[in-house]
Design a protein around this motif. Structure first.
Motif, PDB file in Angstrom:
ATOM      1  N   ILE A 128      77.282   5.549  27.885  1.00  0.00           N
ATOM      2  CA  ILE A 128      77.369   6.900  28.446  1.00  0.00           C
ATOM      3  C   ILE A 128      78.354   6.846  29.602  1.00  0.00           C
ATOM      4  N   LEU A 129      79.044   7.953  29.817  1.00  0.00           N
ATOM      5  CA  LEU A 129      80.024   7.995  30.903  1.00  0.00           C
ATOM      6  C   LEU A 129      79.382   8.588  32.146  1.00  0.00           C
ATOM      7  N   PRO A 130      79.732   8.064  33.313  1.00  0.00           N
ATOM      8  CA  PRO A 130      79.183   8.651  34.542  1.00  0.00           C
ATOM      9  C   PRO A 130      79.640  10.105  34.660  1.00  0.00           C
ATOM     10  N   SER A 131      78.789  10.956  35.211  1.00  0.00           N
ATOM     11  CA  SER A 131      79.214  12.343  35.396  1.00  0.00           C
ATOM     12  C   SER A 131      80.329  12.390  36.436  1.00  0.00           C
ATOM     13  N   PHE A 166      79.710  11.645  40.155  1.00  0.00           N
ATOM     14  CA  PHE A 166      78.801  10.545  40.496  1.00  0.00           C
ATOM     15  C   PHE A 166      79.331   9.691  41.661  1.00  0.00           C
ATOM     16  N   ALA A 167      80.565   9.254  41.555  1.00  0.00           N
ATOM     17  CA  ALA A 167      81.116   8.377  42.608  1.00  0.00           C
ATOM     18  C   ALA A 167      81.136   9.105  43.948  1.00  0.00           C
ATOM     19  N   ALA A 168      81.494  10.398  43.918  1.00  0.00           N
ATOM     20  CA  ALA A 168      81.537  11.174  45.163  1.00  0.00           C
ATOM     21  C   ALA A 168      80.137  11.296  45.763  1.00  0.00           C
ATOM     22  N   ALA A 169      79.142  11.505  44.889  1.00  0.00           N
ATOM     23  CA  ALA A 169      77.758  11.632  45.386  1.00  0.00           C
ATOM     24  C   ALA A 169      77.289  10.317  46.015  1.00  0.00           C
ATOM     25  N   VAL A 170      77.649   9.209  45.373  1.00  0.00           N
ATOM     26  CA  VAL A 170      77.257   7.904  45.931  1.00  0.00           C
ATOM     27  C   VAL A 170      77.924   7.708  47.287  1.00  0.00           C
ATOM     28  N   MET A 171      79.226   8.043  47.367  1.00  0.00           N
ATOM     29  CA  MET A 171      79.934   7.841  48.630  1.00  0.00           C
ATOM     30  C   MET A 171      79.394   8.753  49.727  1.00  0.00           C
ATOM     31  N   ALA A 173      76.288   9.653  50.012  1.00  0.00           N
ATOM     32  CA  ALA A 173      75.047   8.991  50.448  1.00  0.00           C
ATOM     33  C   ALA A 173      75.361   7.768  51.306  1.00  0.00           C
ATOM     34  N   VAL A 174      76.417   7.049  50.918  1.00  0.00           N
ATOM     35  CA  VAL A 174      76.798   5.848  51.688  1.00  0.00           C
ATOM     36  C   VAL A 174      77.276   6.249  53.084  1.00  0.00           C
ATOM     37  N   ARG A 175      78.087   7.308  53.160  1.00  0.00           N
ATOM     38  CA  ARG A 175      78.597   7.745  54.480  1.00  0.00           C
ATOM     39  C   ARG A 175      77.442   8.220  55.354  1.00  0.00           C
ATOM     40  N   GLU A 181      74.434   7.186  55.187  1.00  0.00           N
ATOM     41  CA  GLU A 181      73.737   5.954  55.589  1.00  0.00           C
ATOM     42  C   GLU A 181      74.494   5.268  56.734  1.00  0.00           C
ATOM     43  N   ALA A 182      75.833   5.247  56.604  1.00  0.00           N
ATOM     44  CA  ALA A 182      76.642   4.553  57.616  1.00  0.00           C
ATOM     45  C   ALA A 182      76.609   5.278  58.954  1.00  0.00           C
ATOM     46  N   ILE A 207      75.238   2.402  35.455  1.00  0.00           N
ATOM     47  CA  ILE A 207      74.572   3.563  34.843  1.00  0.00           C
ATOM     48  C   ILE A 207      74.110   3.202  33.432  1.00  0.00           C
ATOM     49  N   ASN A 208      74.950   2.488  32.699  1.00  0.00           N
ATOM     50  CA  ASN A 208      74.560   2.127  31.330  1.00  0.00           C
ATOM     51  C   ASN A 208      73.391   1.156  31.287  1.00  0.00           C
ATOM     52  N   GLU A 235      71.392   7.918  36.362  1.00  0.00           N
ATOM     53  CA  GLU A 235      72.338   8.108  37.470  1.00  0.00           C
ATOM     54  C   GLU A 235      71.626   8.003  38.813  1.00  0.00           C
TER      55      GLU A 235
END
Lengths: 119, 187
Positions: A16-19, A22-27, A29-31, A33-34, B33-34, B47
């Motif tokens: 499955i491909l990440p939506s 996804f990467a922006a949402a993770v970043m 959350a990381v920011r 956190e930082a 994710i996979n 996710e």
């Protein structure tokens, strides 16, 4: 079902491909956190002597109160417990037990520091 | 190449450049994710779990010892998180609901194969956790026992024993299920 069938089915790549966000949402959350202040660690170094002193004080107060009041004023059901407490507290083995506990604590603390590379 | 990029990004993050973590996220988002998807068969939950794995990786970057590859450390961290999550809240999604977008066999009259594949995956999800987790990681790592053992933090011998036992359970449970006349209803 043959074993190789099992392998075939279970090793199928059903990727499955990440939506897209996804990467922006993770970043985000990381920011977040930082930018958050680091959690304040519990001040064990200061607390441990205090906790130990408090425990000792409670035991001493209890023993002294019993001595002054006299065991005869206590409910009869308490007498065996009281005898046991006095016997344990006044036993010379308590000192040795305390020493072994302190040595074990020191040993654990030292090994944890060495393993975490802070020693 | 990826290993060097990982190491460079980790060093930048540890030096205070948070934005360097994005490189790690972009390189590893697909695999993480996979892997999560294989544990829960739910895209949304996969996710969420992968995001939590990245956050934990960010918090624990300083604990990566560099003796093992960054990917090994990251997969072990993620697998550990996914295992805990799935033990806390087991997967509830039926495999009937799992989309199989790349599978055209049904249209070719290969319905039995599709059903058999679903039955196998469903049987894997029904395994006791220690066998299920071992099988998932073994097949995720392209049947590499060593990689699965590292992700699980277990000796290879233990992984081999669990694989053997897990496969035995699957073989004992699948034949009657697969030979049922009305498979679809049985599933």
């Amino acid at each position: 079902m043959k074993p190789d069938d099992l392998d075939r089915v279970l090793s199928q790549k059903e990727e499955i491909l990440p939506s897209s966000g996804f990467a922006a949402a993770v970043m985000d959350a990381v920011r977040l956190e930082a930018s958050a202040p680091p959690p304040i660690p519990f001040p064990w170094k200061r607390a441990v002597p205090g906790i130990a002193a408090a425990c000792l004080a409670v035991v001493l107060v209890f023993v002294e109160a019993i001595r002054h009041q006299g065991p005869q004023q206590l409910p009869p059901a308490w007498l065996p417990v009281l005898e046991l407490v006095i016997r344990v507290v006044t036993s010379p083995a308590v000192g040795w037990l305390t020493l072994t506990q302190l040595l074990a604590f020191a040993s654990v603390t030292l090994s944890m520091r060495l393993s975490s590379g802070r020693g | 190449m990826s290993a060097h990029e990982d190491q460079a990004d980790v060093e930048r993050v540890l030096a205070g450049d948070t934005s360097a973590f994005e490189g790690i996220v972009r390189r590893w988002q697909g695999p993480l994710i996979n892997l999560a998807y294989r544990f829960c068969w739910d895209r949304g939950r996969a996710e969420e779990m992968a995001q939590e794995a990245f956050l934990r990786a960010y918090r624990g970057l300083g604990k990566w010892r560099k003796e093992a590859a960054f990917s090994t450390w990251l997969f072990a961290l993620a697998a550990n998180l996914y295992r805990s999550e799935l033990r806390r809240i087991p997967a509830t999604v039926s495999l009937e609901e799992v989309a199989e977008p790349s599978d055209s066999r049904a249209a070719d009259g290969g319905i039995e194969k599709v059903d058999r594949d679903r039955a196998v995956r469903r049987a894997v999800l029904a395994l006791p956790p220690k066998y299920r987790e071992t099988l998932i990681l073994f097949y995720f790592h392209d049947m590499d026992v060593s990689a699965a053992a590292k992700s699980l933090g277990l000796p290879e011998g233990t992984v081999k024993a669990r694989l053997y036992r897990g496969r035995e359970i699957l073989r004992s449970k699948l034949p009657p299920l697969l030979s049922a006349p009305r498979l679809r209803e049985a599933l």
